[in-house]
Design a protein around this motif. Structure first.
Motif, PDB file in Angstrom:
ATOM      1  N   GLN A  83       0.869  -1.177   0.046  1.00 21.27           N
ATOM      2  CA  GLN A  83       0.001  -0.080   0.190  1.00 21.27           C
ATOM      3  C   GLN A  83       0.706   1.184   0.028  1.00 21.27           C
ATOM      4  O   GLN A  83       0.412   2.160  -0.666  1.00 21.27           O
ATOM      5  N   ALA A  84       1.956   1.173   0.940  1.00 20.23           N
ATOM      6  CA  ALA A  84       2.922   2.603   0.959  1.00 20.23           C
ATOM      7  C   ALA A  84       3.553   2.525  -0.416  1.00 20.23           C
ATOM      8  O   ALA A  84       3.583   3.849  -0.989  1.00 20.23           O
ATOM      9  N   LEU A  85       3.739   1.512  -1.118  1.00 27.21           N
ATOM     10  CA  LEU A  85       4.710   1.739  -2.454  1.00 27.21           C
ATOM     11  C   LEU A  85       3.672   2.078  -3.519  1.00 27.21           C
ATOM     12  O   LEU A  85       3.796   2.984  -4.328  1.00 27.21           O
ATOM     13  N   GLU A  87       0.823   3.918  -3.011  1.00 28.43           N
ATOM     14  CA  GLU A  87       0.386   5.380  -2.629  1.00 28.43           C
ATOM     15  C   GLU A  87       1.798   6.404  -2.989  1.00 28.43           C
ATOM     16  O   GLU A  87       1.618   7.282  -3.740  1.00 28.43           O
ATOM     17  N   ALA A  88       2.936   6.039  -2.847  1.00 24.57           N
ATOM     18  CA  ALA A  88       4.108   6.901  -3.232  1.00 24.57           C
ATOM     19  C   ALA A  88       4.357   7.130  -4.498  1.00 24.57           C
ATOM     20  O   ALA A  88       4.757   7.879  -5.069  1.00 24.57           O
ATOM     21  N   LYS A  89       4.127   5.942  -5.297  1.00 24.68           N
ATOM     22  CA  LYS A  89       4.410   5.818  -6.868  1.00 24.68           C
ATOM     23  C   LYS A  89       3.164   6.073  -7.775  1.00 24.68           C
ATOM     24  O   LYS A  89       3.146   5.919  -8.833  1.00 24.68           O
ATOM     25  N   ASN A  90       2.100   6.099  -7.019  1.00 24.11           N
ATOM     26  CA  ASN A  90       0.732   6.166  -7.791  1.00 24.11           C
ATOM     27  C   ASN A  90       0.562   5.205  -8.550  1.00 24.11           C
ATOM     28  O   ASN A  90       0.307   5.230  -9.875  1.00 24.11           O
ATOM     29  N   ALA A 102      11.621  -0.927  -7.405  1.00 22.05           N
ATOM     30  CA  ALA A 102      11.745  -0.093  -5.997  1.00 22.05           C
ATOM     31  C   ALA A 102      13.161  -0.709  -5.406  1.00 22.05           C
ATOM     32  O   ALA A 102      13.403  -0.166  -4.264  1.00 22.05           O
TER      33      ALA A 102
END
Length: 150
Positions: A83-85, A87-90, A102
């Motif tokens: 989820q964090a990945l 959100e960070a990279k859309n 990543a």
């Protein structure tokens, strides 16, 4: 001080032992090898782990455990991280290629998605991996996403 007066420091130089050059040298006869035995013979080389005939350590210790040659090794990736990945990279799709980009895994690594952070997972994502835990699969589908097994 002149060049012809220079001498090495006292005790810093010594002549090497000339072994096996007759009894007058004091190093003839057995040539410092002692009498008989394997070490006195030519071609002797000690085996790794040899302890002079004593039972070697690797044979004294008990053997235990089992190594499965068919074991499949997975790198565990948690839902929190996915989820964090995303959100960070859309991202709408998180797969092996995105994890390689990543820098989390290399191209040959097998990936298993694990359910840590399933309570907070709410991203509608397409997740591609080699394996999924039951809780991760349920959380992805509950959030409206899809889980594709490679």
């Amino acid at each position: 001080m002149k060049l012809h007066t220079l001498k090495p420091a006292a005790g810093s130089t010594f002549s090497r032992k000339r072994i096996g050059r007759g009894p007058g040298s004091g190093l003839g006869g057995t040539s410092t090898r002692g009498h008989k035995g394997a070490k006195a013979r030519s071609g002797y080389s000690k085996k790794i782990g040899f302890e002079g005939g004593q039972m070697p350590l690797q044979r004294r210790l008990p053997k235990f455990g089992f190594k499965n040659i068919n074991r499949v090794e997975y790198k565990g990736i948690n839902l929190v991280f996915i989820q964090a990945l995303a959100e960070a990279k859309n991202l709408e799709k998180v797969g092996v290629a995105e994890l390689v980009d990543a820098g989390i895994i290399n191209g040959k690594t097998l990936v298993k998605v694990l359910g840590k952070g399933k309570e907070e997972f709410n991203a509608k994502l397409t997740v591609e991996a080699h394996a999924f835990s039951a809780s991760a699969l349920a959380a992805i589908e509950a959030a409206g996403g899809t889980a594709t097994k490679l």
